[in-house]
Design an enzyme around this catalytic site. Structure first.
Site, PDB file in Angstrom:
ATOM      1  CB  CYS A   2      12.343  10.791 -14.504  1.00  0.00           C
ATOM      2  SG  CYS A   2      14.239  12.042 -14.200  1.00  0.00           S
ATOM      3  NE  ARG A  27       9.125   5.581 -12.192  1.00  0.00           N
ATOM      4  CZ  ARG A  27       9.786   4.968 -12.713  1.00  0.00           C
ATOM      5  NH1 ARG A  27       8.761   4.009 -11.924  1.00  0.00           N
ATOM      6  NH2 ARG A  27      11.299   4.981 -12.741  1.00  0.00           N
ATOM      7  CD1 TRP A  76      13.066  13.326  -7.591  1.00  0.00           C
ATOM      8  CD2 TRP A  76      15.481  13.009  -8.215  1.00  0.00           C
ATOM      9  NE1 TRP A  76      13.588  13.120  -6.999  1.00  0.00           N
ATOM     10  CE2 TRP A  76      15.126  13.033  -6.834  1.00  0.00           C
ATOM     11  CE3 TRP A  76      16.257  12.171  -8.140  1.00  0.00           C
ATOM     12  CZ2 TRP A  76      15.979  12.499  -5.813  1.00  0.00           C
ATOM     13  CZ3 TRP A  76      17.060  11.654  -7.582  1.00  0.00           C
ATOM     14  CH2 TRP A  76      17.470  12.007  -6.202  1.00  0.00           C
ATOM     15  CG  ASN A 101      13.975   7.125 -15.464  1.00  0.00           C
ATOM     16  OD1 ASN A 101      14.598   7.083 -14.874  1.00  0.00           O
ATOM     17  ND2 ASN A 101      13.174   6.006 -14.989  1.00  0.00           N
ATOM     18  N   GLY A 102      16.943   8.298 -16.337  1.00  0.00           N
ATOM     19  CA  GLY A 102      18.530   7.875 -16.617  1.00  0.00           C
ATOM     20  C   GLY A 102      19.877   9.278 -16.133  1.00  0.00           C
ATOM     21  CD  GLU A 484      11.714   0.662   7.161  1.00  0.00           C
ATOM     22  OE1 GLU A 484      13.088   0.870   8.036  1.00  0.00           O
ATOM     23  OE2 GLU A 484      10.744   1.185   7.381  1.00  0.00           O
ATOM     24  CE  LYS A 488       9.515   4.252   5.952  1.00  0.00           C
ATOM     25  NZ  LYS A 488      10.279   2.803   5.613  1.00  0.00           N
ATOM     26  CD  GLU A 491      11.527   7.181   4.143  1.00  0.00           C
ATOM     27  OE1 GLU A 491      12.032   7.784   3.087  1.00  0.00           O
ATOM     28  OE2 GLU A 491      10.966   6.270   4.404  1.00  0.00           O
ATOM     29  CG  HIS A 507      30.420   3.164  24.487  1.00  0.00           C
ATOM     30  ND1 HIS A 507      30.919   3.282  24.786  1.00  0.00           N
ATOM     31  CD2 HIS A 507      29.524   1.962  24.061  1.00  0.00           C
ATOM     32  CE1 HIS A 507      30.759   1.568  25.772  1.00  0.00           C
ATOM     33  NE2 HIS A 507      29.347   0.920  25.511  1.00  0.00           N
ATOM     34  CE  LYS A 606       7.401   2.859  -3.539  1.00  0.00           C
ATOM     35  NZ  LYS A 606       7.789   2.234  -1.358  1.00  0.00           N
TER      36      LYS A 606
END
Ligand code: F6R
Length: 611
Positions: A2, A27, A76, A101-102, A484, A488, A491, A507, A606
């Site tokens: 948020c 965000r 969000w 926010n939270g 990484e 990338k 996502e 394995h 974000k």
């Protein structure tokens, strides 16, 4: 996560709030809303699902939506679906409006008692209990400011809050606990926001609220009390950023802009820290010397991409500095028992400095007896930097694209500086330090060279766009780089991608290999090359399609089922940073073909300020 922006002024703030919401879009969010107090002294609210643009269209088509004081929000979804009803602001009895926010952890208990008091709920959010609580407290308080101070005593969880009431139309009250909030100071008006980026067109003078702070803000005054209700003066900071630093400019996406900013970001993260062939002792501040002298081990905590940077650093710290190093995902670290080693340095790594898990893990580490902490962070005035004994900033500049790129490479550069600082006190020779510093200095040029692979990668990306799965392989320091690369790709292109240390193939994961699962291998010319080549043969023998990012000296030759992309030779020390660049480009180019929302991939945020 948020985003909040709010303001109070001598004139209409609607435009500034909408502009701020746009700047907070990065965000991550799924609905947006704003509330203003209009000339008649009534609270006017607009909310919409989807993009801020939808809210903007609704606001601009209604001439009544104006006001000198207002609050706005991008949501969000956590508690309750991303619907208009759940979007903020929430309002109680047409008198109090609030954005949050939270997460409020005791919302169920509060809701039960408020329902008994007769409050009616119109959403499924945890937030709505706060607005009712403020309203209820307002009945027994001198003003909105005191009502909010009382309310936060009754809340459990994390929050930043902005509240207005038509009973006091000149005053915006805000509070912060665990979620970021800054006050932007202007002439004849003041604003608050979740981060400075939202306010850069208005001001560069900021106050960063601390946990427990509550502030009463009017157009020409800011009054802050701390967690004990004591009036406090918080320092005013002048931001070095300007509004251009968060503009897209000639680029199609922030992610691409940020990938291309890496030569500059690398240079900026080295600036002022090197002298000749040495790392300057002052890099970590004057208290660092004594702490570093005592350090015998390192514990790294971080999430996501920042965690991958930590995994690379473990190799470096053990090899060059001779310091035993553990790395753990912050969300796991904080929920288990630890044997706390003496003289261990906890290093937290974070782009935003607001990641709830990393922050909580650091607090937990301190509680259980870890004595020293260093934070590697891209945001100077963040929660994490404030919580740490020492701070080493990555000067990457604002990172807006949700997928972290320049933050990662600059974290690696900063971590290498830690390696030198600890190495100087342990096993590192002058020659090794000179070599590392020389290689670090070469980074801006070498990264720029790696960026030239973009055209070749654009062609290769075509092979990917229709695939459902991909496997990334690496060994040694390049296994985290493979991780990484996989992160990338998944996502932003939504292709399922996993990374394996190449030796692990037989394995289990080898069972997945067929011509539908492309395998991407990272192949620098190092002591593990022959081992990697054998692993690659295992894939080829099973008909797998391989794309190898390779140093030319490795001798990989293109043939059926094997595509080679040559990465210019670099010293082993900086190879993980250089090999990251083509993997970032690959993910970007694939996502572009797939037409995904590159900068704001679905379901992601974000700055992950909730657990
Ligand atoms: C991936 C990504 C995330 C972040 C993670 C930690 O591209 O950006 O995995 O790395 O959420 O964020 P920070 O570094 O802000 O603590």
């Amino acid at each position: 996560m948020c985003g909040i922006i709010a303001g109070v002024s001598g004139h209409d703030v609607t435009g500034t709030l909408l502009e701020g919401l746009k700047r907070l879009e990065y965000r991550g969010y799924d609905s947006a809303g704003l509330a203003l107090i209009d000339e008649q002294g009534e609270i006017l609210r607009k909310r919409s699902t989807g993009r801020v643009k939808a809210l903007q269209d609704e606001v601009t088509s209604d001439v009544r939506v104006r006001g000198n004081i207002g609050i706005a929000h991008t949501r969000w979804a956590t508690h309750g679906k991303p619907t208009k009803q759940n979007a903020h602001p929430h309002i109680c009895n047409e008198t109090v409006a609030l954005v949050h926010n939270g997460i409020i952890e005791n919302h169920e208990a509060l809701r039960a008692s408020q329902e008994k008091m007769g409050y009616r709920f119109t959403s499924n959010t945890d937030t709505e209990v706060i607005v009712h609580q403020v309203h209820s407290n307002l009945e027994h308080s001198a003003d909105l400011f005191s009502a909010l101070q009382q309310t936060i005593k009754e809340l459990e969880g994390a929050y930043s809050l902005a509240v207005i009431s038509n009973l006091e139309p000149d005053c915006l009250v805000v509070a912060r606990q665990g979620s970021p909030l800054v006050i932007g100071l202007c002439e004849g008006e003041n604003f608050i926001a979740s981060d400075v980026a939202a306010l850069l067109t208005k001001t560069r003078e900021f106050i960063f609220l601390e946990d427990g702070d509550v502030a009463c803000i009017t157009a020409d005054n800011v009054r802050i009390v701390d967690t004990n209700g004591k009036q406090v003066d918080r320092q005013v900071h002048h931001s070095r950023l300007n509004s251009d630093s968060v503009e897209l400019g000639e680029y199609r996406h922030y992610m691409l802009k940020e990938i291309y900013e890496q030569p500059t970001a690398a240079a900026d993260t080295l600036e002022g820290r090197l002298s000749g062939n040495r790392l300057l002792a002052a890099t970590f501040g004057h208290e660092a010397d004594e702490i570093f002298d005592s350090i015998t081990s390192v514990q790294i905590i971080a999430c996501g991409t920042s965690y991958h940077a930590g995994l690379v650093a473990r190799h470096w710290l053990e090899e060059f500095a001779g310091v035993a190093t553990s790395v753990e995902v912050a969300s796991e670290f904080r929920y288990r028992s630890h044997v706390v080693p003496e003289n261990c340095l906890v290093i937290s790594i974070s782009q935003s400095g607001e990641t709830a898990d990393t922050l909580a893990a650091l607090k937990y580490a301190k509680e259980i007896g870890f004595q020293h902490s260093l934070c590697i962070c891209n945001v100077a005035e963040s929660s994490l930097t404030r919580e740490s004994d020492m701070v080493l900033l990555t000067h990457a500049g604002p990172e807006i694209g949700v997928a972290s790129t320049k933050a990662f490479t600059t974290q690696l550069i900063a971590l290498m500086q830690v390696v030198i600082a600890l190495g100087q006190r342990n096993s590192m020779t002058h020659e090794q330090e000179e070599r590392i510093v020389r290689e670090l200095r070469s980074l801006p040029v070498k990264i720029a060279e790696a960026l030239e692979l973009d055209t070749e990668i654009t062609v290769i990306a075509e092979k990917f766009a229709h695939k459902k799965h991909a496997l990334f392989l690496g060994r040694g320091t390049h296994f985290p780089i493979a991780m990484e690369g996989a992160l990338k790709l998944k996502e932003i292109s939504y292709i399922h991608a996993e990374a394996y240390p190449a030796g692990e193939l037989k394995h289990g994961p080898l069972a997945l290999i067929d011509n539908e699962v492309p395998v991407i291998a990272v192949a620098p010319n190092n002591e593990l090359l022959q081992k990697l080549k054998s692993n690659i043969q295992e894939v080829r023998a099973r008909g797998g399609e391989l794309i190898v990012f390779a140093d030319p000296a490795t001798g990989f030759k293109e043939k059926d089922g094997l595509t080679v992309i040559e990465v210019a030779p670099v010293d082993d020390i900086i190879a993980p940073i250089i090999f990251t660049i083509p993997l970032q480009l690959l993910a970007y180019r694939v996502a572009l073909i797939k037409g995904t929302d590159v900068d704001k991939p679905r379901n992601l945020a974000k700055s992950v300020t909730v657990e």
